[in-house]
Enzyme design. Sequence first.
Site, PDB file in Angstrom:
ATOM      1  N   SER A  28     -57.938   4.397  20.514  1.00  0.00           N
ATOM      2  CA  SER A  28     -59.359   4.481  20.416  1.00  0.00           C
ATOM      3  C   SER A  28     -59.953   3.411  19.812  1.00  0.00           C
ATOM      4  CB  SER A  28     -59.548   6.071  19.136  1.00  0.00           C
ATOM      5  OG  SER A  28     -59.508   6.236  17.656  1.00  0.00           O
ATOM      6  N   ASN A 111     -58.382  13.024  10.038  1.00  0.00           N
ATOM      7  CA  ASN A 111     -59.261  13.992  10.767  1.00  0.00           C
ATOM      8  C   ASN A 111     -60.620  13.917  10.141  1.00  0.00           C
ATOM      9  OD1 ASN A 111     -56.649  14.057  11.864  1.00  0.00           O
ATOM     10  ND2 ASN A 111     -56.089  15.804  11.392  1.00  0.00           N
ATOM     11  N   THR A 156     -95.857  24.087  45.459  1.00  0.00           N
ATOM     12  CA  THR A 156     -94.997  24.849  44.728  1.00  0.00           C
ATOM     13  C   THR A 156     -93.909  24.938  45.329  1.00  0.00           C
ATOM     14  OG1 THR A 156     -96.001  26.598  45.494  1.00  0.00           O
ATOM     15  CG2 THR A 156     -95.858  26.167  42.959  1.00  0.00           C
ATOM     16  N   HIS A 157     -92.914  24.349  45.751  1.00  0.00           N
ATOM     17  CA  HIS A 157     -91.844  24.494  47.481  1.00  0.00           C
ATOM     18  C   HIS A 157     -91.802  22.746  47.698  1.00  0.00           C
ATOM     19  CE1 HIS A 157     -90.764  28.817  47.457  1.00  0.00           C
ATOM     20  NE2 HIS A 157     -91.996  28.953  46.735  1.00  0.00           N
ATOM     21  N   SER A 278     -87.229  -5.506  47.994  1.00  0.00           N
ATOM     22  CA  SER A 278     -85.744  -5.349  49.474  1.00  0.00           C
ATOM     23  C   SER A 278     -85.086  -6.940  49.827  1.00  0.00           C
ATOM     24  CB  SER A 278     -85.820  -4.710  49.484  1.00  0.00           C
ATOM     25  OG  SER A 278     -85.200  -5.029  51.756  1.00  0.00           O
ATOM     26  N   LYS A 284     -90.529  -4.403  50.990  1.00  0.00           N
ATOM     27  CA  LYS A 284     -90.853  -3.249  49.517  1.00  0.00           C
ATOM     28  C   LYS A 284     -91.095  -3.314  48.251  1.00  0.00           C
ATOM     29  CE  LYS A 284     -88.906  -0.410  51.009  1.00  0.00           C
ATOM     30  NZ  LYS A 284     -87.803   0.160  51.522  1.00  0.00           N
ATOM     31  N   ASN A 286     -90.149  -1.039  45.841  1.00  0.00           N
ATOM     32  CA  ASN A 286     -89.117  -0.069  45.088  1.00  0.00           C
ATOM     33  C   ASN A 286     -88.799   0.416  43.712  1.00  0.00           C
ATOM     34  OD1 ASN A 286     -87.864   0.195  48.026  1.00  0.00           O
ATOM     35  ND2 ASN A 286     -86.518  -1.356  47.592  1.00  0.00           N
ATOM     36  N   GLU A 291     -85.396   5.554  39.913  1.00  0.00           N
ATOM     37  CA  GLU A 291     -84.671   5.758  40.781  1.00  0.00           C
ATOM     38  C   GLU A 291     -83.348   6.407  39.421  1.00  0.00           C
ATOM     39  OE1 GLU A 291     -84.739   4.166  45.027  1.00  0.00           O
ATOM     40  OE2 GLU A 291     -85.126   2.669  43.810  1.00  0.00           O
ATOM     41  N   TYR A 318     -56.714  19.713  13.881  1.00  0.00           N
ATOM     42  CA  TYR A 318     -57.131  18.417  14.938  1.00  0.00           C
ATOM     43  C   TYR A 318     -56.036  18.479  15.777  1.00  0.00           C
ATOM     44  CZ  TYR A 318     -57.710  14.041  16.063  1.00  0.00           C
ATOM     45  OH  TYR A 318     -58.078  12.963  16.623  1.00  0.00           O
ATOM     46  N   GLN A 323     -59.886  13.207  20.202  1.00  0.00           N
ATOM     47  CA  GLN A 323     -60.586  11.295  20.318  1.00  0.00           C
ATOM     48  C   GLN A 323     -60.874  11.182  22.152  1.00  0.00           C
ATOM     49  OE1 GLN A 323     -57.591   8.598  18.727  1.00  0.00           O
ATOM     50  NE2 GLN A 323     -57.107   8.028  21.158  1.00  0.00           N
TER      51      GLN A 323
END
Length: 501
Positions: A28, A111, A156-157, A278, A284, A286, A291, A318, A323
């Site tokens: 690990s 542990n 709504t919707h 862009s 553009k 963006n 996003e 354990y 891990q």
Amino acid sequence: MGGQNVDNILRGSRVKRSSKKANDFTSSVSFDGPLSRHVVAINKAHMLSLIRSREVRAKVGKECLGFLDRLPPHMKVDPSTEDVHHWLEQKAVASIGMDAAGFLNLGKSRNDQVAAALRMEIRDRVLQILREAKALQTSLVRVMARYGQLLLPGYTHLQRAQPTTVFHHMQSHFEALAEDTERLIQLYGRVNLSPMGAAAFAGTSVRVDRTLVANLLGFDGLVNNSMYAVSSRSFVLETLADLEILMVDLSKIAEELVLWSSSEFGFVELGDEYSATSSIMPQKKNPVVAETIRAKCGSVIGEATAAFSIAKALPNAYNLDLQEMTPHLWRALDDATQSVSLMGGMLASAKFEPVKLSEAVKADMSTATELANELVRAHGVPFRQAHQIVGELVRIAVEAQVTLEAAAEDFLGEASKKVTNRAIKIDKVRLQAVLDALKTLMLIGSAGGANPRFAERQAVQNKKEIQKLSSWLEEKENKLNESRIHLRNEVRSHLKREVRS
Ligand code: ARG
């Protein structure tokens, strides 16, 4: 003995040889980094307890503490070791010799140690994300103070439904975040408990003072049952679940900012710092940060789902499977913390467009519900029939491409006759008042509703909430800092002591 090479200290007894491929697969080390400073602190606290109970001689204890105290804050863990715990012990043997370092792990196990280190890192990260959440809530409060009175179509919707205000809309996000922060605060209470002293799972005959170790490490209490202490990762799952909900809430804000900054809506303009252009279309702008936050919500859900799937149906106590949860936790914490931080900045950069907003509110028929309410209140029509009458008027308005007001003026008598058998008339002035977005909002009396008059009191309440979070954060941060200083002082004072044997 400094710097001496030592064979793998965990090999040679029960397991003599292992393949490099298998070692790399099960190590690990690559994701233990965030745990290492906590592992050092745990070793110090545990050793102080062993010295106090005379399980190790003062001289041995002093050498161990000296080694731990000399470690740099940022350590490079040898990738050929199994994990940070193994590496630290190995390094100690190489540095101060087996006669001293060989006692470091008396009465403790990897542990209980990994469970403790995970809890210590999570508590720090919870404080960090809460600080970012506080900044985000502060940004929301500023947006509400600046643009709150502007009217905004409510959906709504994703269909225009009823008018609202920027304040009322943003308050919904504020309350979502208030709940998210409260969940994290509750989580903190369950996370900040010490598993140390559980050893492998059964506890230990070595005299370890669990309460002393917990105090030295800044824990608020103990995980009682020693098997639960090492086998449970519910605190990891709860962290991930809280982050998932938080990210779902953020993704909704992100989605709205993407929609609202489009030319179809045009309700807000985001700061250039949170946008990109862009590579081919020069016009553009963006909303790339929004996003990415929207997408990170998916990543966090994925990390959480992976961790939940790993944790399920494991036999007590354990298992190395546990891990495998750790890197999912780190990634989720990183993604969520960055998302909260960027959302705060992005909202602060957003400019609402009053002209676009007022055009949008005027162009829709979102006050139709209030016209139905008026038919009920002033003319005794049952609501269901009022709904039918107004529905008919809306249909006429859409077909004739006129406003609802114009349709009502000309056709209310006819439509109401059809539904109730009596022709209802509302005079022009009253009609205008009933269909005006701001006036309908001012009529709202139900607590928490969109009446702009409610904003002022709510704003005061919001500031109090932020203040409360701020004080809580300060208290916890101070307590952790004090415990770090206390541990260091305890170690240093032991190092100054004259010890004979
Ligand atoms: N690296 C392990 C983990 O992250 C530490 C505990 C290992 N314990 C063991 N018995 N192999 O969970």
